[in-house]
Structure formats: C-alpha cells, structure tokens
Design a protein around this motif. Structure first.
Motif, PDB file in Angstrom:
ATOM      1  N   GLY A  44      24.917  -5.001  10.511  1.00 51.17           N
ATOM      2  CA  GLY A  44      25.982  -4.261   9.830  1.00 51.17           C
ATOM      3  C   GLY A  44      25.426  -3.287   8.796  1.00 51.17           C
ATOM      4  N   MET A  45      24.431  -3.779   8.042  1.00 47.75           N
ATOM      5  CA  MET A  45      23.824  -2.883   7.057  1.00 47.75           C
ATOM      6  C   MET A  45      23.137  -1.695   7.747  1.00 47.75           C
ATOM      7  SD  MET A  45      22.248  -5.657   4.355  1.00 47.75           S
ATOM      8  CE  MET A  45      21.519  -4.366   3.397  1.00 47.75           C
ATOM      9  N   VAL A  48      25.834   0.711   8.851  1.00 50.94           N
ATOM     10  CA  VAL A  48      26.330   1.482   7.715  1.00 50.94           C
ATOM     11  C   VAL A  48      25.324   2.574   7.323  1.00 50.94           C
ATOM     12  CG1 VAL A  48      26.941   1.364   5.276  1.00 50.94           C
ATOM     13  CG2 VAL A  48      27.804  -0.357   6.859  1.00 50.94           C
ATOM     14  N   TYR A  49      24.064   2.198   7.278  1.00 53.28           N
ATOM     15  CA  TYR A  49      23.026   3.173   6.917  1.00 53.28           C
ATOM     16  C   TYR A  49      22.940   4.289   7.958  1.00 53.28           C
ATOM     17  CZ  TYR A  49      18.442   5.197   6.087  1.00 53.28           C
ATOM     18  OH  TYR A  49      17.408   6.079   5.878  1.00 53.28           O
ATOM     19  N   ASN A  51      25.289   5.278  10.006  1.00 50.94           N
ATOM     20  CA  ASN A  51      26.494   6.110   9.915  1.00 50.94           C
ATOM     21  C   ASN A  51      26.424   7.051   8.718  1.00 50.94           C
ATOM     22  OD1 ASN A  51      29.165   6.983  10.550  1.00 50.94           O
ATOM     23  ND2 ASN A  51      29.930   5.656   8.932  1.00 50.94           N
ATOM     24  N   TYR A  52      25.873   6.549   7.635  1.00 53.11           N
ATOM     25  CA  TYR A  52      25.771   7.385   6.432  1.00 53.11           C
ATOM     26  C   TYR A  52      24.769   8.518   6.632  1.00 53.11           C
ATOM     27  CZ  TYR A  52      24.804   8.797   1.655  1.00 53.11           C
ATOM     28  OH  TYR A  52      24.605   9.523   0.506  1.00 53.11           O
TER      29      TYR A  52
END
Length: 561
Positions: A44-45, A48-49, A51-52
């Motif tokens: 998940g992290m 998120v990274y 996607n960012y």
C-alpha cells in the motif's frame, strides 16, 4: 558450597521460586500470521508512493484571460507531445488575472527552468498568415518551450502569442524607445537594407513617460551590425515625399509594405562605432531623414526675424550656404509671443534655425562650438546674411539660404531674441521682385498721363487725316487706271517694243550695218595709235607745234640802232 553459606546468605523460598521459573520459561517467537498484514502495508505504501510520483510536478500558470482553457481537458504540449494537463482554472486573489494549476509528467520535469516559456496555441490570423488551424476541432492547448537555465521554476506567465525567437537562440536583445504611437506589433520584421534580420518581441506604452517601448531581437550573425552609431526608424513600406528637395519615393520590402516594421543602419556621416551590450536602448525615429538628423547633436541655435511671409517654410527645411547644407530649420514660428527687439521698426516672424558643423564631416570631439560662434560673429560683420528662397516651384517649399552681401558689411547690428542671437536677414528673391514691381507702379503713378493722352489724341487725328489723303490718292489712281487712254498705253507700248526689236535685228553681227560699224571702229583704232606719238611729243614739249628743230636755241633780237 551450599553448606558454606551463612544463614543470612541462604535464599528465601520466594527467590528460589523466581529463579526456578526463569530457568524453565520458553523463548518468545513472532507468529507467521503477521507476515500478510506487513506485506499489505508495504504494498500500500508503495502504491501510494507510485501514485504520488506518477502524478508529476505541480506548476502554476498565470494568464490575462483563460479563454479556451478548460480544467481537466486542456493539454500542455512540447514539440506536439503531451507532457501535462491543466487541473484547475480560477481567478487570482486580487481578481486581476486567471490562475491555472497544471501537472507536468515526471519525465518532463527537467523542462521547467527559469527561462522556460508557455503560450496558448489557438487559431490565429496575423500579418504572417493563418496559424493554429489544428486546434479548431481539438481545442486550444498550451505550448511549453523548455529553457536552458540551471535554475528550476514552478510558476510561469502564459503569453497569448508565440515567442518570436526560440529560447537560447543566439542573437541580441535591444530596446527601442519612441515618442510616437506607431503601428508596430509583435512579430513585425526588423530589416537591414531590405533584408529581414530580426523581429519585434514585445511592445508596450508607458503613460508616465508617454513613450512607446519595443523589445527587438536581432538574430546572429546579424547582431554585429548593431553598434553605438546605429540608428533605428520605422519603415512604412512606401515613402512618398514632395518637398524643397524634390520628389522622393522609397519602397521597402513586400512584408514591410503590408505590415510595416523597423529598419536600421549607420548614417554616412558617422563612423561604424563599437558593438553594444545586450538590452541596450536606442531611439526609434519616424523615418530615415529624422534618424539621420538625430546624429547631429552638436549645433548652434540662431533666430531669424523674417519680415516677409514664411508660407512654404516648414520644420526640417534645409539651411544652405551656396548649395552646401549647414543646418536645419528647427521651428516655424518659434516663441511667437516674445517681445521684439527695440531696433525693429515693424513686427517680424521669429524662425529658429540650427547650424550643425557635423554635416561637414567633423567628428564630435573636434567640434568647438564657441569657436564656431565667434566665426559666425565675424562673418556677420563681413556681410553674411540669411534669406528665404524657393526650393521647389511645384510645391512652393522654401529653404534658408546663407550668402555674403558685401554692400551690407558695415550695417550689422547685434541683436538678441528670447536669449538667442539674431541671425541678420535680407529680403528673399520674390520679396525683391515685389519691391521692384511696387517701385515701378509708384513711378507709373507719378507720371502726368493727361498731356500724354492729349498728344496721343492729336497724333491719332493727324493719322486719321493722312489716312483720308491716302484714301483720296487711291481713288485717283483707280480712276486713272480705269481711263481708256491709260488702258491703251499697253497696246502702244507693245507696238513700240516690236519696232525696237526690228531695229535691233538690223544691227545684228550678221547684218551689213554691224560689219560697217566694226570696220569704222577698227579704222578709228588705227588712227588713235598713229596719233599717240604726236600726243606724247606735244605733252613733253608743247613748242614742237611751232618750231621744227627743238635743239636750236632761241633767237636773240637785235638792238635798235
């Protein structure tokens, strides 16, 4: 060893139990069931990274008007490749412009430099043609031109028009300042001797100084043509002039003919000069003549107090000395309401002129204005005078002519007008003709016309009587010619001529009378030849006619007894 311990050193029952538990408790272990949540957290992290980081760099774009821009739809392109998209469109805090928020793809982040430029691409019709037709169906988009600076940047200004020169292109950026509101626009050509070497990048008007400012880009290798002696002027395509110098027609390039532009060059009277630095400032003149006049910045100012009409004399008219231009008319009239000198008997029109020694090819550092002023003061005393003369009979344009009037050398009186030295003047050519005509009319008015008219009347009466006599003589001649006797004279004359012809035929060379006359003439000729000795002797000695011998002496008479 336990027996060696003293009673105080023996362990108590509780301590002995704790020690026993510590030795017998098993080692703590991580349960395998925790591996799944840990891996899920890590994934998940990472998502998120990812996607960012995949969203790209957020930039802020400022525009005067967001026409054609839509949030989520308007693309940002570079070399026709999509590198970003507009996320939001809103007004600024002071409501003065539109603020766009856009994201640039990560691989294009290196393009966001301090000198990067953005502009809107949309259908546009300009002097250079039609552009942006591809956006009619797809809609407007924002074009990014990457810069070459090392400093990154995240906020930019979006232009409504594309830039003239690509970022980083070799060339020279200069600024042009003018006092006139000309029709220069962004993209107009900058030419040198008719060849386009640059473009106008930006133009703006400053109300405080009331001046127009134009930013111009000159491409390499033509940037070396711009020196500190260069003059810039606007080109109107076709320049037609009719003034004191005659008729002049100058035609620029077709592009300048359609849209105008800027032309530059170095006047013939100036050296080539040295190269200038970037962002140097120059004055923008209205035409080539004004640019050439702007080079003559060292001059003397004099005032002409003209008593004749100044109609036809305009600002910029030449000041010449025997056909050589020495200066320019600066103002007509000049300071019209200033008081006239006390030495003037009538009102004169002041005209301001400038004497420009640089027109004689003298460098600025070699010009001593004080010395030139003293020189003109001496020439005023020698009879140097100014007059207005006609330079073009078609237009009536006048110019100022300087020349020496030797008969006025002792009549110079120093004067000043509005803190300027007065240049002495004399009447012009037309004024002199007018004065002569006026004097002639005065003389004619002073003549006694009545006696002349009376004498003329008598002469006419005498002429009339003579004509009457001639008329009577003509009538008598007509009567004489009509008389039958006079008409018969012709027949008689013809008969007489016939008789004379017959007579003359009798003395022709073949007639006997002619032969006898010839014989007589021959005899007479012989007789004349025979008489010549006698005639000669009598001429020499007239007494030969009385005495036989000319050699005897004269007889001597006897004396009486």
């Amino acid at each position: 060893m336990a027996n060696d311990l003293t009673p105080q050193q023996q362990p108590t029952p509780s301590e002995e139990n704790d020690l026993h538990r510590a030795k017998t408790s098993p080692q703590t272990r991580l349960s395998p069931i925790w591996i799944v949540p840990i891996v899920a957290v890590i994934i998940g992290m990472w998502l998120v990274y990812d996607n960012y980081t995949s969203r790209g760099t957020l930039v802020t774009l400022n525009m005067e008007n967001a026409e054609g821009i839509e949030a989520g739809s308007t693309l940002i392109r570079s070399r026709n490749v999509e590198i970003g998209r507009v996320q939001s469109v809103q007004l600024s805090d002071d409501l003065s412009h539109a603020v766009l928020t856009a994201r640039i793809q990560p691989e294009a982040e290196t393009m966001l430099r301090e000198d990067s430029r953005f502009w809107v691409v949309k259908p546009r019709i300009g002097r250079e043609g039609i552009s942006g037709l591809g956006t009619v169906l797809s809609g407007a988009y924002i074009q990014l031109e990457p810069g070459r600076s090392e400093e990154p940047r995240r906020e930019f200004q979006v232009s409504d028009v594309p830039p003239v020169a690509p970022a980083g292109q070799a060339g020279l950026h200069i600024s042009l300042v003018s006092q006139l509101g000309n029709s220069l626009r962004v993209g107009d050509p900058v030419s040198f001797q008719g060849y386009t070497v640059g473009r106008v990048e930006d133009t703006r008007f400053e109300p405080e100084s009331r001046t127009m400012h134009h930013h111009v880009f000159i491409e390499d290798p033509y940037a070396q043509l711009v020196t500190d002696s260069t003059r810039f002027w606007t080109s109107s395509g076709v320049d037609f002039r009719l003034d004191a110098d005659g008729v002049r027609v100058n035609v620029e390039s077709l592009e300048a003919l359609l849209g105008g532009g800027v032309t530059f060059g170095v006047p013939e009277d100036l050296p080539m000069g040295r190269p200038v630095e970037a962002n140097a400032s120059f004055s923008l003149y209205a035409d080539e003549d004004s640019a050439r006049e702007g080079t003559f910045n060292r001059h003397l100012e004099y005032v002409l107090l003209v008593e004749d009409t100044v109609r036809g004399l305009s600002k910029g008219a030449p000041v010449e000395f025997r056909g050589v231009r020495l200066g320019t008319v600066a103002a007509v009239p000049w300071n019209f309401t200033a008081p006239q000198p006390d030495s003037r008997a009538q009102f004169s029109i002041p005209v301001l002129i400038r004497i420009e020694p640089q027109r004689l090819g003298i460098e600025n550092e070699d010009i001593d204005l004080e010395m030139w002023e003293e020189r003109f003061q001496r020439m005023f005393g020698m009879g140097l005078r100014a007059s207005l003369k006609n330079g073009n009979l078609l237009t009536g344009a006048l110019f100022v002519d300087l020349n020496f009037q030797r008969d006025l050398a002792d009549q110079y009186l120093a004067e000043s007008f509005s803190e300027r030295t007065v240049f002495p003047t004399v009447a012009g050519g037309f004024a002199q003709i007018q004065a002569q005509v006026t004097n002639l009319l005065d003389k004619l008015n002073g003549l006694e016309v009545e006696p002349l008219l009376a004498g003329l009347d008598r002469n006419l009466q005498a002429s009339e009587s003579v004509l009457n006599e001639v008329r009577e003589v003509s009538a008598s001649m007509n009567q004489l010619l009509n008389d039958p006797n006079t008409q018969a004279i012709g027949g008689n004359l013809n008969a007489t001529l016939d008789e004379l012809r017959s007579t003359l035929q009798g003395v022709s060379p073949s007639s006997p009378a002619y032969q006898e006359l010839t014989t007589a003439i021959q005899r007479l000729d012989r007789l004349m030849r025979d008489l010549q000795p006698l005639t000669r002797t009598l001429n020499e000695n007239p007494r030969a006619l009385l005495f036989d011998n000319l050699d005897t002496q004269d007889p001597i008479p006897r004396a009486p007894r």
